[in-house]
Design an enzyme around this catalytic site. Structure first.
Site, PDB file in Angstrom:
ATOM      1  N   ASP A 170      62.127  71.823  50.680  1.00 40.29           N
ATOM      2  CA  ASP A 170      62.925  71.425  51.561  1.00 40.29           C
ATOM      3  C   ASP A 170      63.874  72.558  52.190  1.00 40.29           C
ATOM      4  O   ASP A 170      64.533  72.426  53.431  1.00 40.29           O
ATOM      5  CB  ASP A 170      63.949  70.240  51.617  1.00 40.29           C
ATOM      6  CG  ASP A 170      64.956  70.466  50.496  1.00 40.29           C
ATOM      7  OD1 ASP A 170      64.889  71.645  49.736  1.00 40.29           O
ATOM      8  OD2 ASP A 170      65.713  69.707  50.037  1.00 40.29           O
ATOM      9  N   TYR A 264      66.647  81.955  49.329  1.00 41.43           N
ATOM     10  CA  TYR A 264      66.628  82.477  48.051  1.00 41.43           C
ATOM     11  C   TYR A 264      66.387  83.783  47.670  1.00 41.43           C
ATOM     12  O   TYR A 264      66.404  84.176  46.774  1.00 41.43           O
ATOM     13  CB  TYR A 264      65.511  81.456  47.665  1.00 41.43           C
ATOM     14  CG  TYR A 264      65.788  80.038  47.041  1.00 41.43           C
ATOM     15  CD1 TYR A 264      66.564  79.895  45.925  1.00 41.43           C
ATOM     16  CD2 TYR A 264      65.720  78.994  48.097  1.00 41.43           C
ATOM     17  CE1 TYR A 264      66.890  78.638  45.497  1.00 41.43           C
ATOM     18  CE2 TYR A 264      66.340  77.867  47.537  1.00 41.43           C
ATOM     19  CZ  TYR A 264      66.696  77.384  46.509  1.00 41.43           C
ATOM     20  OH  TYR A 264      67.227  76.366  45.979  1.00 41.43           O
TER      21      TYR A 264
HETATM   22  P1  NAD Z   1      68.256  64.177  38.425  1.00 41.23           P
HETATM   23  O1  NAD Z   1      68.264  64.896  37.220  1.00 41.23           O
HETATM   24  O2  NAD Z   1      69.568  63.520  39.134  1.00 41.23           O
HETATM   25  O3  NAD Z   1      67.105  63.449  38.718  1.00 41.23           O
HETATM   26  C1  NAD Z   1      65.648  63.724  37.902  1.00 41.23           C
HETATM   27  C2  NAD Z   1      65.286  62.329  37.227  1.00 41.23           C
HETATM   28  O4  NAD Z   1      63.952  62.764  36.538  1.00 41.23           O
HETATM   29  C3  NAD Z   1      66.074  61.853  36.356  1.00 41.23           C
HETATM   30  O5  NAD Z   1      66.631  60.554  36.281  1.00 41.23           O
HETATM   31  C4  NAD Z   1      65.270  62.177  34.837  1.00 41.23           C
HETATM   32  O6  NAD Z   1      65.543  60.968  33.963  1.00 41.23           O
HETATM   33  C5  NAD Z   1      64.106  61.877  35.474  1.00 41.23           C
HETATM   34  N1  NAD Z   1      62.980  62.480  34.723  1.00 41.23           N
HETATM   35  C6  NAD Z   1      63.080  63.758  33.789  1.00 41.23           C
HETATM   36  N2  NAD Z   1      61.786  63.818  33.268  1.00 41.23           N
HETATM   37  C7  NAD Z   1      61.099  63.043  33.614  1.00 41.23           C
HETATM   38  C8  NAD Z   1      59.593  62.732  33.007  1.00 41.23           C
HETATM   39  N3  NAD Z   1      58.926  63.598  32.359  1.00 41.23           N
HETATM   40  N4  NAD Z   1      59.142  61.396  33.647  1.00 41.23           N
HETATM   41  C9  NAD Z   1      59.868  60.666  34.488  1.00 41.23           C
HETATM   42  N5  NAD Z   1      61.326  60.905  34.964  1.00 41.23           N
HETATM   43  C10 NAD Z   1      61.731  61.998  34.252  1.00 41.23           C
HETATM   44  O7  NAD Z   1      68.061  65.568  39.647  1.00 41.23           O
HETATM   45  P2  NAD Z   1      68.010  65.717  41.050  1.00 41.23           P
HETATM   46  O8  NAD Z   1      69.124  66.861  41.118  1.00 41.23           O
HETATM   47  O9  NAD Z   1      68.103  64.508  41.778  1.00 41.23           O
HETATM   48  O10 NAD Z   1      66.595  66.675  41.279  1.00 41.23           O
HETATM   49  C11 NAD Z   1      65.502  65.884  41.134  1.00 41.23           C
HETATM   50  C12 NAD Z   1      64.372  66.940  41.566  1.00 41.23           C
HETATM   51  O11 NAD Z   1      64.095  67.254  42.794  1.00 41.23           O
HETATM   52  C13 NAD Z   1      64.644  68.226  40.694  1.00 41.23           C
HETATM   53  O12 NAD Z   1      63.233  68.806  40.339  1.00 41.23           O
HETATM   54  C14 NAD Z   1      65.103  69.365  41.821  1.00 41.23           C
HETATM   55  O13 NAD Z   1      65.003  70.499  41.489  1.00 41.23           O
HETATM   56  C15 NAD Z   1      64.026  68.586  42.959  1.00 41.23           C
HETATM   57  N6  NAD Z   1      64.497  68.905  44.170  1.00 41.23           N
HETATM   58  C16 NAD Z   1      63.473  69.734  44.982  1.00 41.23           C
HETATM   59  C17 NAD Z   1      63.851  70.021  46.489  1.00 41.23           C
HETATM   60  C18 NAD Z   1      62.653  70.685  46.946  1.00 41.23           C
HETATM   61  O14 NAD Z   1      62.891  71.335  48.289  1.00 41.23           O
HETATM   62  N7  NAD Z   1      61.451  71.075  46.536  1.00 41.23           N
HETATM   63  C19 NAD Z   1      64.890  69.483  46.883  1.00 41.23           C
HETATM   64  C20 NAD Z   1      65.903  68.802  46.207  1.00 41.23           C
HETATM   65  C21 NAD Z   1      65.596  68.439  45.033  1.00 41.23           C
HETATM   66  C1  G6P Z   2      67.182  73.391  48.136  1.00 41.90           C
HETATM   67  C2  G6P Z   2      65.755  73.547  47.455  1.00 41.90           C
HETATM   68  C3  G6P Z   2      65.510  72.892  46.309  1.00 41.90           C
HETATM   69  C4  G6P Z   2      66.547  72.731  45.357  1.00 41.90           C
HETATM   70  C5  G6P Z   2      67.828  72.473  45.983  1.00 41.90           C
HETATM   71  C6  G6P Z   2      69.101  72.617  44.893  1.00 41.90           C
HETATM   72  O1  G6P Z   2      67.074  72.164  48.711  1.00 41.90           O
HETATM   73  O2  G6P Z   2      64.788  73.763  48.341  1.00 41.90           O
HETATM   74  O3  G6P Z   2      64.233  73.242  45.784  1.00 41.90           O
HETATM   75  O4  G6P Z   2      66.121  71.724  44.193  1.00 41.90           O
HETATM   76  O5  G6P Z   2      68.462  73.245  46.785  1.00 41.90           O
HETATM   77  O6  G6P Z   2      70.040  71.934  45.298  1.00 41.90           O
HETATM   78  P1  G6P Z   2      71.313  71.783  44.297  1.00 41.90           P
HETATM   79  O7  G6P Z   2      72.243  71.061  45.147  1.00 41.90           O
HETATM   80  O8  G6P Z   2      70.779  70.896  43.434  1.00 41.90           O
HETATM   81  O9  G6P Z   2      72.000  73.082  43.729  1.00 41.90           O
HETATM   82 MN    MN Z   3      62.967  73.824  47.078  1.00 46.84          MN
END
Ligand code: NAD
Ligand code: G6P
Ligand code: MN
Length: 441
Positions: A170, A264
């Site tokens: 995102d 980044y």
């Molecule tokens: P969070 O820790 O609140 O939530 C993650 C959940 O995943 C937890 O409830 C945890 O128990 C669960 N989990 C962990 N291992 C697991 C497994 N093997 N099987 C099933 N469930 C499992 O984290 P968050 O801050 O809400 O972020 C979630 C994910 O989204 C992270 O990987 C974060 O980096 C990603 N994210 C990506 C983007 C992007 O741009 N790609 C943007 C925002 C967040």
């Molecule tokens: C951006 C990135 C994500 C990352 C997030 C971290 O949205 O694209 O990949 O997980 O920032 O945000 P946070 O608020 O958890 O530092």
């Molecule tokens: Mn990302």
């Protein structure tokens, strides 16, 4: 119109309620008959799940809802898996950030040694999700935004080359929202963009309006003075540390003013600045645990206690509507142009064809068709060769259980000054990640 069945994997994520509210806001474009949640932490998921059950009952009672920690229950009868797991959760993110910092190196969720450590934990978790999906709903697609997306995407390319998995991020969307605001446009979708790079490591090379007018000069003028800071901001990145990152884009831009950078890149081009401005005792993981996590879980507790979602401060994660755009592109063959992390395969003509690159793709019901980017300049090519090697060596280290390759991966990172620092960090990371990483020989 067909109604879809969705599984949110990582149901206990802080992003789950905002995504569910976003899905409800988009039901006309993307009808839903069922939402399920899956997580391997029953207690964490139940807190979010019980609140979402109330919220859905009040706002969309026709949608069936359930949550489970059992793969068969969760993954059966699913059209789309929306995956956002964090293997090791925030306490491990905290270590990913603090261990490198202790050695004077950038401590970040997805960049440098922290990203490598997180990658070594995530690969197995994401591959498990794909296996469950293929076993119980073989026709489903996975929209994956679990981080570190670059390493996870390379692992899916190596280990699950024929799976229906789309890796997406995102960050470019958040930046494009800001660009549109800088330009006074109504929407980021009024821009026609060309972007290339690796995940969390890329550049816009062209931005035009729909009539074909070049918008780069006006954007560059703003970014040269203020970075991506503008009045309104995007809905996802609001904390003070994010504002610093958007301002620092000014200096990142100065290094190559022919393109506009992903935020980044600051971790790779200004690692000394980042380390100097980091608090070794209180990193982004602490900010998130004290901020977003407390807020989301606090609001969910309130909903459950009050037995209603009236007056909740939980809000729609508007910017996450890109997930609906992606699901719609697959479901309705919309042929929308979207940035995805895909195998290069000649799209960047002077770059490794097997690299997972982030580039524009036309997305339809058969998946993504990457657009040709052409040749990229020496500066970007050099940086990307080095970084993609970090990512590939990490995945090789995971597959082979190789200490040597992981040491090489860390040594290769532009954020790490020497092989000896890389080794010291690696040894600390191995200790901290016991039970999460494969055993390295
Ligand atoms: P969070 O820790 O609140 O939530 C993650 C959940 O995943 C937890 O409830 C945890 O128990 C669960 N989990 C962990 N291992 C697991 C497994 N093997 N099987 C099933 N469930 C499992 O984290 P968050 O801050 O809400 O972020 C979630 C994910 O989204 C992270 O990987 C974060 O980096 C990603 N994210 C990506 C983007 C992007 O741009 N790609 C943007 C925002 C967040
Ligand atoms: C951006 C990135 C994500 C990352 C997030 C971290 O949205 O694209 O990949 O997980 O920032 O945000 P946070 O608020 O958890 O530092
Ligand atoms: Mn990302």
């Amino acid at each position: 119109m067909k109604k879809f069945s969705i599984l949110i994997a990582g149901g206990g994520s802080t992003f789950t309620p905002g995504i569910i509210l976003m899905l409800l806001d988009n039901l006309e474009q993307f009808p839903i008959r069922q939402i399920k949640m899956y997580d391997n932490d029953a207690e964490r998921q139940a807190k979010i799940g019980d609140a979402c059950a109330i919220l859905l009952k009040e706002r969309a009672p026709e949608i069936e809802f359930s949550y489970s920690t059992k793969p068969e229950e969760a993954f059966t009868d699913i059209d789309f898996v929306m995956a956002h797991i964090r293997v090791g959760k925030y306490p491990m993110r905290e270590l990913d950030e603090k261990i490198p910092l202790k050695h004077g190196v950038v401590g970040q969720e997805t960049c440098g040694p922290g990203g490598v450590a997180y990658g070594m934990r995530s690969i197995g978790g994401v591959i498990d999700l794909i296996n469950h999906m293929e076993k119980y709903s073989p026709n489903a697609w996975m929209l994956n935004y679990s981080n570190p997306a670059a390493i996870v995407a390379e692992a899916t390319r190596r280990l699950k080359p024929n799976s229906k998995v789309l890796n997406i991020c995102d960050m470019p969307i958040g930046i494009e929202v800001r660009m549109a605001e800088i330009l006074g446009l109504n929407s980021r979708k009024d821009m026609d963009i060309m972007y290339y790079g690796l995940n969390h490591f890329g550049w816009w090379k062209s931005i035009k309006d729909k009539a074909g007018n070049d918008l780069m000069p006006a954007l560059k003028e703003h970014v040269a003075k203020y970075g991506y800071v503008e009045k309104k901001g995007d809905s996802q990145h609001t904390d003070a540390s994010w504002c610093d990152t958007f301002a620092k884009a000014k200096d990142v831009f100065a290094v190559d003013p022919t393109t506009l950078p992903n935020t980044y890149l600051k971790y790779y081009l200004f690692p000394d600045y980042v380390v100097e401005h980091s608090n070794k005792e209180y990193t982004r993981a602490n900010e998130v645990m004290d901020g977003r996590e407390k807020f989301v879980f606090g609001e969910c507790d309130k909903i459950v206690k009050n037995k209603t979602s009236n007056n909740t401060e939980l809000h729609i994660d508007e910017h996450a509507s890109y997930i609906v755009d992606l699901a719609r592109a697959i479901a309705f063959n919309t042929k929308e142009k979207m940035l995805l992390i895909v195998e290069n395969n000649g799209a960047i003509v002077n770059f490794d064809p097997t690299a997972m690159v982030e580039i524009p793709c036309i997305v339809g019901n058969a998946g993504p068709e990457p657009l040709v980017v052409g040749a990229i300049p020496q500066f970007q090519k050099g940086l990307m060769e080095q970084q993609v090697s970090v990512e590939k060596l990490t995945v090789e280290a995971w597959i082979e259980g190789s200490y040597q390759k992981l040491w090489q991966a860390l040594t290769m990172s532009k954020t790490v000054p020497s092989a000896s620092v890389a080794k010291a960090i690696l040894d600390d990371l191995i200790e901290a990640n016991k039970g999460y990483w494969p055993i390295l020989k």
